[in-house]
Scaffold this active site. Structure first.
Site, PDB file in Angstrom:
ATOM      1  N   LYS A 246      32.136  35.999 -37.738  1.00  0.00           N
ATOM      2  CA  LYS A 246      32.836  35.956 -39.024  1.00  0.00           C
ATOM      3  C   LYS A 246      31.948  36.145 -40.261  1.00  0.00           C
ATOM      4  CE  LYS A 246      36.387  35.963 -38.273  1.00  0.00           C
ATOM      5  NZ  LYS A 246      36.975  37.204 -37.653  1.00  0.00           N
TER       6      LYS A 246
ATOM      7  N   SER B  18      36.630  30.963 -42.045  1.00  0.00           N
ATOM      8  CA  SER B  18      37.049  32.215 -41.427  1.00  0.00           C
ATOM      9  C   SER B  18      37.122  32.068 -39.899  1.00  0.00           C
ATOM     10  CB  SER B  18      36.066  33.325 -41.821  1.00  0.00           C
ATOM     11  OG  SER B  18      36.477  34.552 -41.301  1.00  0.00           O
TER      12      SER B  18
ATOM     13  N   HIS C 206      26.795  39.063 -31.308  1.00  0.00           N
ATOM     14  CA  HIS C 206      26.761  37.776 -32.016  1.00  0.00           C
ATOM     15  C   HIS C 206      25.720  36.856 -31.357  1.00  0.00           C
ATOM     16  CE1 HIS C 206      30.015  38.649 -34.637  1.00  0.00           C
ATOM     17  NE2 HIS C 206      31.009  38.399 -33.821  1.00  0.00           N
TER      18      HIS C 206
HETATM   19  P1  A3P Z   1      37.842  35.995 -44.071  1.00  0.00           P
HETATM   20  O1  A3P Z   1      38.445  35.372 -42.876  1.00  0.00           O
HETATM   21  O2  A3P Z   1      37.116  35.011 -44.931  1.00  0.00           O
HETATM   22  O3  A3P Z   1      38.807  36.817 -44.874  1.00  0.00           O
HETATM   23  P2  A3P Z   1      33.696  39.521 -38.809  1.00  0.00           P
HETATM   24  O4  A3P Z   1      33.945  40.972 -38.954  1.00  0.00           O
HETATM   25  O5  A3P Z   1      32.251  39.165 -38.704  1.00  0.00           O
HETATM   26  O6  A3P Z   1      34.567  38.900 -37.783  1.00  0.00           O
HETATM   27  O7  A3P Z   1      34.103  38.858 -40.214  1.00  0.00           O
HETATM   28  C1  A3P Z   1      35.438  38.789 -40.628  1.00  0.00           C
HETATM   29  C2  A3P Z   1      35.483  38.344 -42.079  1.00  0.00           C
HETATM   30  O8  A3P Z   1      35.026  39.440 -42.911  1.00  0.00           O
HETATM   31  C3  A3P Z   1      36.890  38.012 -42.550  1.00  0.00           C
HETATM   32  O9  A3P Z   1      36.702  37.019 -43.563  1.00  0.00           O
HETATM   33  C4  A3P Z   1      37.322  39.340 -43.129  1.00  0.00           C
HETATM   34  O10 A3P Z   1      38.405  39.264 -44.019  1.00  0.00           O
HETATM   35  C5  A3P Z   1      36.050  39.761 -43.832  1.00  0.00           C
HETATM   36  N1  A3P Z   1      35.992  41.191 -44.150  1.00  0.00           N
HETATM   37  C6  A3P Z   1      36.254  42.231 -43.340  1.00  0.00           C
HETATM   38  N2  A3P Z   1      36.144  43.384 -44.013  1.00  0.00           N
HETATM   39  C7  A3P Z   1      35.810  43.069 -45.280  1.00  0.00           C
HETATM   40  C8  A3P Z   1      35.573  43.841 -46.470  1.00  0.00           C
HETATM   41  N3  A3P Z   1      35.662  45.160 -46.477  1.00  0.00           N
HETATM   42  N4  A3P Z   1      35.243  43.165 -47.589  1.00  0.00           N
HETATM   43  C9  A3P Z   1      35.159  41.822 -47.595  1.00  0.00           C
HETATM   44  N5  A3P Z   1      35.386  41.043 -46.519  1.00  0.00           N
HETATM   45  C10 A3P Z   1      35.699  41.665 -45.374  1.00  0.00           C
END
Ligand code: A3P
Length: 296
Positions: free
Chosen positions: A48, A139, A109
Site C-alpha cells: 500500500k 490503506s 513486497h
Molecule cells: P489509498 O488506499 O490511501 O487511497 P499499492 O499500489 O502499493 O497497493 O498502494 C495503493 C495506494 O496507492 C492506495 O492508497 C491508492 O489509492 C494509491 N494510489 C494508486 N494510484 C495512485 C495515484 N496515481 N496517485 C495517488 N495515489 C495512488
C-alpha cells in the site's frame, strides 16, 4: 476454486519470522531461488505504499508515453509480482516472471532480507517506494477488507495493533522501510516517497528517469504526469485492479483506488490511538535517519 466462487481467506505462515500466505510459504524455495537478470528492474515496496502508481509511471516511461501500449494488460500481468502465489489455475508471479522476455519489470513486497539473492548478485536496478506509516495502515486496512486474497483485518483497532506488532503480511512496516533504507547505499536502489510523488510528481518522475538513464521530451513527461494522476488511473481498468474477479477483490466494499491522499489517517485515528501510535513509532524508528511526512 472457480471464478465467482467465494475465495477462502488464506491461511498464513511465517518465513524467517515474516508472515506470508501459506501458498507463498509452500513456494518459498522457488521464490528464494528466483533467477534475476542484470537488466531486470524491480519495484519494491511495503504493501500500500503506492506500488501500482510507481508501476504505471515506470511503464509509461518505458513505453515513451504510449497510453495504448500501457493498456496492453492489467498491472498484475505487466509486472509479475514475484512472491505472489495463487493456487492453480491462476498465474503466480514466478510463472509470469519466468515466461517474460527481457528486459523485465517486476514487483515485490518482500522485506530486504528476504529478497532473492540473485537480485544482489546480478546488480539489478531497484526502485523502492515508501509511504508514511499512518496512511499505509489505513490503506492496508481498507484493502484487507476488500481483498479476499489477504487475511481478514478484524476491526480497525485490531488491525492497527497487528500492524504495530508486524503481524500482517510482509511483516513489520518499520523494519521494512528501515531495512531497504539501509540497503540503498550499497546497491543500485532509488528510494522514493509517496508524499513526494504527490507533492511534485514532475520532480519525482525526473528522478526515476535519471535512474533509468532515460530522457524524454517535456511534452511526454507532461503526458505521463496526467496519465498517472489519481483521477485518471482510477478510471483506467488496466491500472485500477477492476479486471480481477469480485470474489478476489470487491471494490464495492472499498475501491482499490480509494483516496490517494496523504493525511487521510486523520479521519481514522482517534486522539488516543494517535498518541499511542506516535509513542510506539518513536521507539521503533529510533536511531534511523529515515523520516516521513504524514501530510503535505
Ligand atoms: P489509498 O488506499 O490511501 O487511497 P499499492 O499500489 O502499493 O497497493 O498502494 C495503493 C495506494 O496507492 C492506495 O492508497 C491508492 O489509492 C494509491 N494510489 C494508486 N494510484 C495512485 C495515484 N496515481 N496517485 C495517488 N495515489 C495512488
Amino acid at each position: 476454486l472457480q471464478l465467482g466462487e467465494k475465495y477462502i481467506q488464506p491461511e498464513t505462515k511465517e518465513v524467517n519470522g515474516i508472515l506470508v500466505t501459506k501458498t507463498m510459504s509452500e513456494n518459498w524455495d522457488n521464490i528464494w531461488n528466483f533467477q534475476a537478470r542484470p537488466d531486470d528492474l524491480l519495484i519494491a515496496s511495503y504493501a500500500k505504499a503506492g506500488t501500482t502508481w510507481t508501476q504505471e509511471i515506470v511503464d509509461m516511461i518505458q513505453n515513451d508515453g504510449d497510453v495504448q501500449k500501457c493498456q496492453r494488460a492489467n498491472t498484475f500481468d505487466r509486472h509479475p509480482f514475484i512472491e505472489w502465489t495463487l493456487p492453480p489455475p491462476f498465474n503466480s508471479g514466478l510463472d509470469l516472471a519466468e515466461k517474460m522476455p527481457s528486459p523485465r519489470t517486476m514487483k515485490t513486497h518482500l522485506p530486504v532480507q528476504l529478497l532473492p539473492p540473485s537480485f544482489w548478485k546480478e546488480n539489478s536496478k531497484i526502485i523502492y517506494v515508501a509511504r508514511n506509516a499512518k496512511d499505509t495502515v489505513v490503506s492496508y486496512y481498507h484493502f484487507s477488507r476488500m481483498a479476499a486474497l489477504l487475511p481478514t483485518p478484524g476491526t480497525w483497532e485490531e488491525f492497527v495493533e497487528a500492524f504495530k506488532a508486524g503481524k500482517v503480511l510482509w511483516g513489520s512496516w518499520y523494519d521494512h522501510v528501515k531495512g531497504w533504507w539501509d540497503a540503498k547505499d550499497q546497491h543500485r536502489i532509488l528510494y522514493i516517497f509517496y508524499e513526494d510523488m504527490k507533492e511534485d510528481p514532475k520532480r519525482e518522475i525526473q528522478k526515476i528517469l535519471k535512474f533509468l538513464e532515460k530522457e524524454i521530451p517535456e511534452e511526454i513527461l507532461n503526458k505521463i504526469i496526467y496519465h498517472t494522476s489519481f483521477d485518471v488511473m482510477k478510471h483506467n481498468p488496466m491500472a485500477n485492479y477492476t479486471t480481477f474477479p469480485i470474489s478476489f477483490l470487491d471494490h464495492s466494499i472499498s475501491p482499490f483506488m480509494r483516496k490517494g491522499m496523504p493525511g487521510d489517517w486523520k479521519s481514522h485515528f482517534t486522539v488516543t490511538q494517535n498518541e499511542e501510535f506516535d509513542k510506539d513509532y518513536q521507539k521503533k524508528m529510533a536511531g534511523s535517519t529515515l523520516t516521513f511526512r504524514t501530510e503535505i
